[in-house]
Design an enzyme around this catalytic site. Structure first.
Site, PDB file in Angstrom:
ATOM      1  N   ARG A   1       0.835  -1.195   0.000  1.00  0.00           N
ATOM      2  CA  ARG A   1       0.000   0.000   0.000  1.00  0.00           C
ATOM      3  C   ARG A   1       0.874   1.250   0.000  1.00  0.00           C
ATOM      4  O   ARG A   1       0.552   2.234  -0.638  1.00  0.00           O
ATOM      5  CB  ARG A   1      -0.856  -0.040   1.279  1.00  0.00           C
ATOM      6  CG  ARG A   1      -2.130   0.726   1.239  1.00  0.00           C
ATOM      7  CD  ARG A   1      -2.912   0.430   2.492  1.00  0.00           C
ATOM      8  NE  ARG A   1      -2.033  -0.045   3.566  1.00  0.00           N
ATOM      9  CZ  ARG A   1      -2.448  -0.520   4.721  1.00  0.00           C
ATOM     10  NH1 ARG A   1      -3.737  -0.594   4.970  1.00  0.00           N
ATOM     11  NH2 ARG A   1      -1.609  -0.918   5.661  1.00  0.00           N
TER      12      ARG A   1
ATOM     13  N   LYS B   1      -7.300 -16.130   6.944  1.00  0.00           N
ATOM     14  CA  LYS B   1      -8.366 -16.917   7.590  1.00  0.00           C
ATOM     15  C   LYS B   1      -9.735 -16.279   7.422  1.00  0.00           C
ATOM     16  O   LYS B   1     -10.734 -16.957   7.210  1.00  0.00           O
ATOM     17  CB  LYS B   1      -8.054 -17.145   9.058  1.00  0.00           C
ATOM     18  CG  LYS B   1      -8.083 -15.882   9.911  1.00  0.00           C
ATOM     19  CD  LYS B   1      -7.080 -15.894  11.011  1.00  0.00           C
ATOM     20  CE  LYS B   1      -5.981 -14.939  10.664  1.00  0.00           C
ATOM     21  NZ  LYS B   1      -4.934 -14.801  11.660  1.00  0.00           N
TER      22      LYS B   1
ATOM     23  N   GLU C   1      -2.167 -23.186   4.475  1.00  0.00           N
ATOM     24  CA  GLU C   1      -1.716 -23.753   5.755  1.00  0.00           C
ATOM     25  C   GLU C   1      -1.555 -22.666   6.827  1.00  0.00           C
ATOM     26  O   GLU C   1      -1.856 -22.894   8.003  1.00  0.00           O
ATOM     27  CB  GLU C   1      -0.363 -24.452   5.542  1.00  0.00           C
ATOM     28  CG  GLU C   1       0.186 -25.139   6.758  1.00  0.00           C
ATOM     29  CD  GLU C   1      -0.685 -26.298   7.211  1.00  0.00           C
ATOM     30  OE1 GLU C   1      -0.777 -27.310   6.501  1.00  0.00           O
ATOM     31  OE2 GLU C   1      -1.295 -26.173   8.293  1.00  0.00           O
TER      32      GLU C   1
ATOM     33  N   VAL D   1      -4.479 -21.091   9.617  1.00  0.00           N
ATOM     34  CA  VAL D   1      -4.889 -21.629  10.913  1.00  0.00           C
ATOM     35  C   VAL D   1      -3.654 -22.026  11.710  1.00  0.00           C
ATOM     36  O   VAL D   1      -2.866 -22.863  11.280  1.00  0.00           O
ATOM     37  CB  VAL D   1      -5.805 -22.867  10.748  1.00  0.00           C
ATOM     38  CG1 VAL D   1      -6.243 -23.379  12.115  1.00  0.00           C
ATOM     39  CG2 VAL D   1      -7.021 -22.534   9.897  1.00  0.00           C
TER      40      VAL D   1
ATOM     41  N   GLY E   1      -0.820 -20.546  12.499  1.00  0.00           N
ATOM     42  CA  GLY E   1       0.517 -20.125  12.063  1.00  0.00           C
ATOM     43  C   GLY E   1       1.391 -21.234  11.537  1.00  0.00           C
ATOM     44  O   GLY E   1       1.104 -21.841  10.508  1.00  0.00           O
TER      45      GLY E   1
ATOM     46  N   ILE F   1       2.000 -24.167  12.670  1.00  0.00           N
ATOM     47  CA  ILE F   1       1.677 -25.567  12.996  1.00  0.00           C
ATOM     48  C   ILE F   1       1.094 -26.276  11.779  1.00  0.00           C
ATOM     49  O   ILE F   1       0.080 -25.838  11.232  1.00  0.00           O
ATOM     50  CB  ILE F   1       0.659 -25.651  14.157  1.00  0.00           C
ATOM     51  CG1 ILE F   1       1.147 -24.853  15.371  1.00  0.00           C
ATOM     52  CG2 ILE F   1       0.404 -27.108  14.536  1.00  0.00           C
ATOM     53  CD1 ILE F   1       0.129 -24.738  16.484  1.00  0.00           C
TER      54      ILE F   1
ATOM     55  N   GLY G   1       3.152  -6.585  23.285  1.00  0.00           N
ATOM     56  CA  GLY G   1       2.960  -6.755  21.840  1.00  0.00           C
ATOM     57  C   GLY G   1       2.209  -8.018  21.464  1.00  0.00           C
ATOM     58  O   GLY G   1       2.108  -8.364  20.289  1.00  0.00           O
TER      59      GLY G   1
ATOM     60  N   GLU H   1      -3.262  -6.595  19.991  1.00  0.00           N
ATOM     61  CA  GLU H   1      -3.352  -5.391  19.160  1.00  0.00           C
ATOM     62  C   GLU H   1      -3.960  -4.258  19.996  1.00  0.00           C
ATOM     63  O   GLU H   1      -4.620  -4.517  21.010  1.00  0.00           O
ATOM     64  CB  GLU H   1      -4.289  -5.648  17.976  1.00  0.00           C
ATOM     65  CG  GLU H   1      -3.989  -6.912  17.226  1.00  0.00           C
ATOM     66  CD  GLU H   1      -3.471  -6.648  15.829  1.00  0.00           C
ATOM     67  OE1 GLU H   1      -3.583  -5.505  15.378  1.00  0.00           O
ATOM     68  OE2 GLU H   1      -2.953  -7.590  15.229  1.00  0.00           O
TER      69      GLU H   1
ATOM     70  N   LYS I   1     -11.049 -19.626  12.206  1.00  0.00           N
ATOM     71  CA  LYS I   1     -10.212 -20.829  12.138  1.00  0.00           C
ATOM     72  C   LYS I   1     -11.057 -22.080  12.375  1.00  0.00           C
ATOM     73  O   LYS I   1     -10.851 -23.117  11.728  1.00  0.00           O
ATOM     74  CB  LYS I   1      -9.077 -20.716  13.153  1.00  0.00           C
ATOM     75  CG  LYS I   1      -8.091 -19.613  12.776  1.00  0.00           C
ATOM     76  CD  LYS I   1      -7.197 -19.236  13.932  1.00  0.00           C
ATOM     77  CE  LYS I   1      -6.225 -18.139  13.545  1.00  0.00           C
ATOM     78  NZ  LYS I   1      -5.472 -17.605  14.679  1.00  0.00           N
TER      79      LYS I   1
END
Ligand SMILES: NC(=O)c1ccc[n+]([C@@H]2O[C@H](COP(=O)([O-])OP(=O)(O)OC[C@H]3O[C@@H](n4cnc5c(N)ncnc54)[C@H](OP(=O)(O)O)[C@@H]3O)[C@@H](O)[C@H]2O)c1
Length: 429
Positions: free
Chosen positions: A47, A106, A130, A133, A135, A137, A188, A191, A206
């Site tokens: 952007r 997602k 992948e 959902v 991250g 894993i 952190g 959010e 998810k």
């Protein structure tokens, strides 16, 4: 080995996209060997074009994502912009112009997965996600491919790191929700606007994706019952501890006992400390899968973050590139079972109910009668009180959510019940 490189368009170069670009560059030789052809970053859509993007040649950067996906020479589009539009239009356009797509989105897949899969199939291209959902894993591919010969009955997971961090803090320090959220924000993990996480929207998206894949049935975000975790209190954790439990925000996708329908839900729940999900600490994610033949499986790891999420994206990129070279496509949508998604009222589980009651004879009998009238069987009752006020903690056997709701409505009408302090489902037993 073929020498013509596979061209990749990267849509988005933020937390995830910048790591995808970095790994593509630093692991270029290994990726070439694994795929059987070099992969080349052909363009990066963002952007704000003037931002410094380390390791990315400025001439690759564009603000015209549509033109990039329309180029015609792009083999794979990696969509890591997020949100519904323009991601949806860009993915559709990518298929129309001959590219396969890897996405981490997602929200879009939970809302519009069926249409995107249809577009991929129509154009003979791949849609892999992948990273959408949990991250890093590996979950989508094990469910979609490794367990394709089995029958999955239940998928229960901690799929949101922010909420797990908050609940874990509350559990380990006795902090209240707001205090734990403030710490998550400062570190952190949350959010500035944590709504999507703490109200369960992220986990619900998810859950929709997982249920769809596990049960070969279309499950959309709207089909998922969702309750956030903002009402969970330190007192709830104290009650959970007394029962040998902790509290987690769980995404639960289940096949009904008769196999004729499925449910998908997200809500806080007590789980026994002996359950593998109870030991998932901090911002980690884990998903517990139960199937006919394999039995119980647990998938565990970092559920978010630039580098872990990029790992999943890169895994998909390699798979899609291999398919491309082989002239094949991987598995598409599998929704042949088309099972109905039942409402929350049909879900059967156990409940922990905490009531404030008058401390006088006969109250316990009155309360027990209400439970019996609604067909909800009581497992244990704990009563404590003084000075005319008492608290009553009831743990039920398995009952439908509809029966429990009816019970609670009737309890609220009793003169001797001053209030319903909390209701929490008990899972994983
Ligand atoms: N972050 C995680 O840990 C994580 C984990 C799992 C999945 N995901 C998913 O990964 C996706 C990306 O997340 P993220 O955290 O990387 O987001 P992010 O840091 O906000 O990055 C978004 C990127 O998209 C670009 N962008 C936004 N609107 C655009 C537009 N209209 N055209 C072109 N580029 C546009 C932004 O450009 P600028 O750089 O110029 O602003 C930025 O580079 C989302 O679907 C998210 O759900 C993220």
């Amino acid at each position: 080995m073929r020498t013509r490189p596979l061209k990749v368009a990267l849509l988005g170069c933020g937390v995830v996209g910048s790591e995808v670009a970095r790994i593509m560059t630093t692991h270029a030789d290994d990726l070439t060997a694994r795929i059987g052809a070099p992969v080349e970053l052909a363009g990066v859509a963002v952007r704000r074009p003037d931002r410094v993007r380390e390791g990315i040649a400025p001439e690759l950067v564009t603000t015209d994502a549509t033109a990039l996906v329309k180029r015609g020479d792009i083999d794979v589009v990696v969509e890591v912009i997020g949100g519904i539009e323009p991601a949806r239009a860009l993915i559709t356009t990518a298929f129309e112009h001959g590219a396969s797509v890897v996405s981490a989105n997602k929200a879009l897949l939970a809302q519009d997965g069926a249409a995107l899969h249809a577009a991929a199939e129509q154009h003979g291209r791949d849609l892999y996600y992948e990273a959408a959902v949990a991250g890093a894993i590996p979950l989508i591919r094990p469910l979609r491919e490794s367990l394709a010969g089995d029958k999955i009955n239940r998928v229960m997971g901690i799929v949101n790191g922010t909420t797990n961090f908050i609940l874990d803090k509350m559990d380990s320090t006795g902090a209240g929700y707001q205090e734990a959220l403030d710490e998550a924000t400062a570190l952190g993990y949350a959010e500035a606007d944590p709504t999507a996480d703490v109200e369960g929207f992220d986990a619900a998206a998810k859950a929709a994706i997982l249920a769809g894949i596990a049960f070969h049935t279309r499950v959309r975000l709207d089909d998922v019952h969702r309750e956030g975790m903002t009402e969970v209190t330190a007192a709830d954790f104290a009650s959970a501890k007394e029962m040998g439990c902790t509290i987690k925000l769980l995404a639960i996708c289940e096949r009904a006992d008769d196999g004729a329908s499925v449910t998908a839900r997200v809500h806080p729940a007590m789980i026994p400390l002996s359950h593998p999900l109870a030991s998932v600490r901090g911002a980690y994610n884990a998903v517990f899968v139960e199937s006919d033949a394999a039995g119980q499986l647990m998938f565990y790891g970092p559920g978010a973050g630039g580098s872990p999420t990029a790992s999943a994206v890169l895994g998909d990129l390699v798979a899609v590139c291999r398919n491309r070279i082989g002239g094949a496509t991987g598995p598409g949508e599998s929704a042949y079972a088309a099972l109905p998604v039942s409402p929350m009222g049909d879900v059967v589980t156990r409940y922990h109910i905490s009531l404030d009651v008058a401390d006088k004879p006969g109250v316990l009998a009155q309360v027990a009668t209400v439970f019996a009238e609604h067909g909800v069987s009581i497992d244990t009752v704990r009563q404590s009180g003084k000075d005319g006020e008492a608290s009553l903690v009831v743990v039920t056997h398995r009952a439908s959510d509809a029966a429990l709701t009816g019970t609670v409505e009737a309890l609220r009408k009793l003169d001797t019940v001053r209030g319903v302090a909390s209701i929490m489902r008990v899972e994983g037993e």
